[in-house]
Design a protein around this motif. Sequence first.
Motif, PDB file in Angstrom:
ATOM      1  N   LEU A  24       0.896  -0.991  -0.334  1.00  0.00           N
ATOM      2  CA  LEU A  24       0.000   0.208  -0.176  1.00  0.00           C
ATOM      3  C   LEU A  24       0.886   1.261   0.037  1.00  0.00           C
ATOM      4  O   LEU A  24       1.763   1.280   0.377  1.00  0.00           O
ATOM      5  CB  LEU A  24      -1.134   0.177   1.203  1.00  0.00           C
ATOM      6  N   LEU A  26       0.526   5.448   0.323  1.00  0.00           N
ATOM      7  CA  LEU A  26       0.093   6.742   0.688  1.00  0.00           C
ATOM      8  C   LEU A  26       0.217   7.510  -0.063  1.00  0.00           C
ATOM      9  O   LEU A  26       1.506   8.061   0.660  1.00  0.00           O
ATOM     10  CB  LEU A  26      -0.724   7.247   1.928  1.00  0.00           C
ATOM     11  N   ALA A  51      -8.426   6.169   3.496  1.00  0.00           N
ATOM     12  CA  ALA A  51      -7.356   5.872   2.674  1.00  0.00           C
ATOM     13  C   ALA A  51      -6.470   5.056   4.336  1.00  0.00           C
ATOM     14  O   ALA A  51      -5.558   4.194   4.549  1.00  0.00           O
ATOM     15  CB  ALA A  51      -6.280   6.791   3.120  1.00  0.00           C
ATOM     16  N   LEU A  52      -7.060   5.780   6.144  1.00  0.00           N
ATOM     17  CA  LEU A  52      -6.236   4.931   7.102  1.00  0.00           C
ATOM     18  C   LEU A  52      -7.521   3.948   7.054  1.00  0.00           C
ATOM     19  O   LEU A  52      -7.333   2.784   8.067  1.00  0.00           O
ATOM     20  CB  LEU A  52      -6.901   6.040   8.164  1.00  0.00           C
ATOM     21  N   ARG A  55      -5.102   1.732   5.147  1.00  0.00           N
ATOM     22  CA  ARG A  55      -3.944   1.175   6.101  1.00  0.00           C
ATOM     23  C   ARG A  55      -4.393   0.623   7.108  1.00  0.00           C
ATOM     24  O   ARG A  55      -2.980  -0.959   7.004  1.00  0.00           O
ATOM     25  CB  ARG A  55      -3.202   2.711   5.789  1.00  0.00           C
ATOM     26  N   GLU A  56      -5.455   0.125   7.546  1.00  0.00           N
ATOM     27  CA  GLU A  56      -6.038  -0.129   8.951  1.00  0.00           C
ATOM     28  C   GLU A  56      -5.688  -2.172   8.266  1.00  0.00           C
ATOM     29  O   GLU A  56      -4.946  -2.766   9.123  1.00  0.00           O
ATOM     30  CB  GLU A  56      -6.846  -0.216   9.764  1.00  0.00           C
ATOM     31  N   HIS A  59      -1.971  -3.278   7.451  1.00  0.00           N
ATOM     32  CA  HIS A  59      -1.363  -3.616   8.566  1.00  0.00           C
ATOM     33  C   HIS A  59      -1.785  -5.018   9.323  1.00  0.00           C
ATOM     34  O   HIS A  59      -1.331  -5.711   9.120  1.00  0.00           O
ATOM     35  CB  HIS A  59      -1.381  -2.274   9.761  1.00  0.00           C
ATOM     36  N   VAL A  65       3.425  -1.318   3.561  1.00  0.00           N
ATOM     37  CA  VAL A  65       3.412   0.493   3.837  1.00  0.00           C
ATOM     38  C   VAL A  65       4.462   1.655   4.072  1.00  0.00           C
ATOM     39  O   VAL A  65       4.737   1.217   4.336  1.00  0.00           O
ATOM     40  CB  VAL A  65       2.190   0.559   5.049  1.00  0.00           C
ATOM     41  N   LEU A  67       4.703   5.441   2.874  1.00  0.00           N
ATOM     42  CA  LEU A  67       3.732   7.054   2.502  1.00  0.00           C
ATOM     43  C   LEU A  67       4.497   7.781   2.203  1.00  0.00           C
ATOM     44  O   LEU A  67       6.068   7.489   2.446  1.00  0.00           O
ATOM     45  CB  LEU A  67       3.783   7.198   4.350  1.00  0.00           C
ATOM     46  N   LEU A 105      -2.710  10.698  10.899  1.00  0.00           N
ATOM     47  CA  LEU A 105      -2.015  10.350  10.129  1.00  0.00           C
ATOM     48  C   LEU A 105      -0.040  10.341  10.288  1.00  0.00           C
ATOM     49  O   LEU A 105       0.860  10.544   9.893  1.00  0.00           O
ATOM     50  CB  LEU A 105      -1.578  10.448   8.877  1.00  0.00           C
ATOM     51  N   GLU A 111       5.973   2.061   9.153  1.00  0.00           N
ATOM     52  CA  GLU A 111       5.985   1.970   7.345  1.00  0.00           C
ATOM     53  C   GLU A 111       7.495   2.916   6.860  1.00  0.00           C
ATOM     54  O   GLU A 111       8.064   3.092   8.472  1.00  0.00           O
ATOM     55  CB  GLU A 111       4.941   3.097   8.253  1.00  0.00           C
TER      56      GLU A 111
END
Length: 206
Positions: A24, A26, A51-52, A55-56, A59, A65, A67, A105, A111
Motif C-alpha cells: 500500500l 499513501l 485511506a486510513l 491502511r488499517e 497492517h 505500507v 508513505l 496520519l 512504515e
Amino acid sequence: MTGLEDNYAKAYGQKAGFGKKPALVLIDFVQGYFDPECDLYAGVDDTLASALRVREAAHAAELPVILTNVVYHPKAIDGGRFFEKAKPLRYFLAGNPMGAWPEGLEPTENELIISKQYPSAFFGTSLASTLTALGVDHVILTGLTTSGCVRASCVDSMSHGFITTVVREAVGDRHEDPHEANLFDMNAKYADVVSEAEIIAYLQSL
C-alpha cells in the motif's frame, strides 16, 4: 451505454486484477491539503479517512505500507522545473509546517517514508527497487492529488511492472472534474480503479 462509452469498453475493458503480494502506498497526505489557509487546500478529509481504513486493513494483513511526501532543500536547489512551474510547492521546503503529516496520519515504526521532489512516487526514488526486493507484485495507491501525483505514480507503477490498483474513495483532488477524468483514464489504461469496500475485502482475504 453511449457509443463513446461502448467504444471505450471495447478498447479498454481489460481488468488488471489483484496480485499475490501487494503493498500500500499513501501519496502526499500532508497538512497543506487540509488547511483552508493554504494554497493547496483541497477539502479531502473524507479521502484521508478512507485511506486510513485501507491502511488499517493493510497492517492487519502484514503488508508493506509506504508513505510519501515532497521535501525540498531550504533553497529549493533540488526543485528543478517542477518547483519553478508549480508555485504551491514552496510549502514543501524543508521545515514548513504545511509539509507535515496531518492529524490521524502519524507514521508507525513499521512504515517506510519516501521523500520525493517530483510528482511520481517512483521517479528519482528507491521505491521500485524496494518493492521488488520485498517481492511485491501489486501496488495499491491512495493519496493526493488524483490528477497530479497519484496519476504520475500510477503510470510509473504500471511502467515498472507492478499490477496497480487505485482506491476511488481514498484518492482526492481540488476539483471534481479532473478527479473523475483522471480516474476514468487510469482505469482505462493503467490500473483498476476499485472501491474502498472492494480493496478491504481483498486485503482481508489474504
